[in-house]
Design an enzyme around this catalytic site. Structure first.
Site, mmCIF file in Angstrom:
data_model
loop_
_atom_site.group_PDB
_atom_site.id
_atom_site.type_symbol
_atom_site.label_atom_id
_atom_site.label_comp_id
_atom_site.label_asym_id
_atom_site.label_seq_id
_atom_site.Cartn_x
_atom_site.Cartn_y
_atom_site.Cartn_z
ATOM 1 C CE1 TYR A 136 -3.979 1.988 0.745
ATOM 2 C CE2 TYR A 136 -2.517 3.316 1.907
ATOM 3 C CZ TYR A 136 -3.863 3.283 1.325
ATOM 4 O OH TYR A 136 -4.519 4.352 1.379
ATOM 5 C CG HIS A 163 -0.520 5.619 -1.651
ATOM 6 N ND1 HIS A 163 -1.212 4.362 -1.382
ATOM 7 C CD2 HIS A 163 -1.650 6.384 -1.812
ATOM 8 C CE1 HIS A 163 -2.603 4.589 -1.481
ATOM 9 N NE2 HIS A 163 -2.892 5.690 -1.662
ATOM 10 C CD1 TRP A 172 -6.351 5.029 -6.227
ATOM 11 C CD2 TRP A 172 -4.442 4.802 -7.259
ATOM 12 N NE1 TRP A 172 -5.479 4.913 -5.163
ATOM 13 C CE2 TRP A 172 -4.151 4.880 -5.870
ATOM 14 C CE3 TRP A 172 -3.496 4.731 -8.129
ATOM 15 C CZ2 TRP A 172 -2.921 4.834 -5.282
ATOM 16 C CZ3 TRP A 172 -2.103 4.485 -7.526
ATOM 17 C CH2 TRP A 172 -1.965 4.845 -6.021
ATOM 18 C CD1 TRP A 173 -10.703 4.462 -5.756
ATOM 19 C CD2 TRP A 173 -12.856 4.193 -6.714
ATOM 20 N NE1 TRP A 173 -11.466 5.342 -5.417
ATOM 21 C CE2 TRP A 173 -12.678 5.292 -5.686
ATOM 22 C CE3 TRP A 173 -13.665 3.763 -7.496
ATOM 23 C CZ2 TRP A 173 -13.642 6.151 -5.988
ATOM 24 C CZ3 TRP A 173 -14.965 4.720 -7.177
ATOM 25 C CH2 TRP A 173 -14.763 5.786 -6.398
#
Length: 109
Positions: A18, A22, A76-77
């Site tokens: 995660y 990012h 992105w989701w």
């Protein structure tokens, strides 16, 4: 400026990935966020619970609400659905938080 905060949850074994995704935020995602009125956006991880705390400063609620309808946001989701709790449309399961206190030092004081 409007302040917003929410809680989300990343899967326990996905903290590192995660963070990595990012760190490598797509330029088109950054452009979309800025175009939809984001002034600043931070996400914090509580490693002991896997809870994510998101804090945003935005220019306009209506403009911000339109971000979810962009192709890049949906993409992105889709790319993040394997790392965190999501809804049927792959948007993150998110709870908005109510602001109860704010203090800001004015420049020059």
């Amino acid at each position: 400026m409007i302040r917003k905060a929410s809680l989300m949850k990343v899967y326990e074994d996905c903290h590192e990935e995660y963070h990595k995704r990012h760190d490598e935020l797509w330029p088109e995602m950054e452009e979309m966020l800025l175009a939809h009125g984001v002034i600043s956006y931070s996400i914090f991880l509580d490693e002991s619970t896997s809870n994510l705390f998101a804090y945003l400063e935005i220019e306009d609620e209506i403009l911000w609400s339109q971000a979810a309808d962009t192709d890049v946001c949906r993409k992105w989701w889709d790319s993040m659905k394997d790392l965190m709790e999501t809804n049927a449309d792959h948007s993150p399961v998110s709870r908005e938080l109510q602001e109860v206190f704010f203090l800001e030092r004015k420049l020059g004081e």
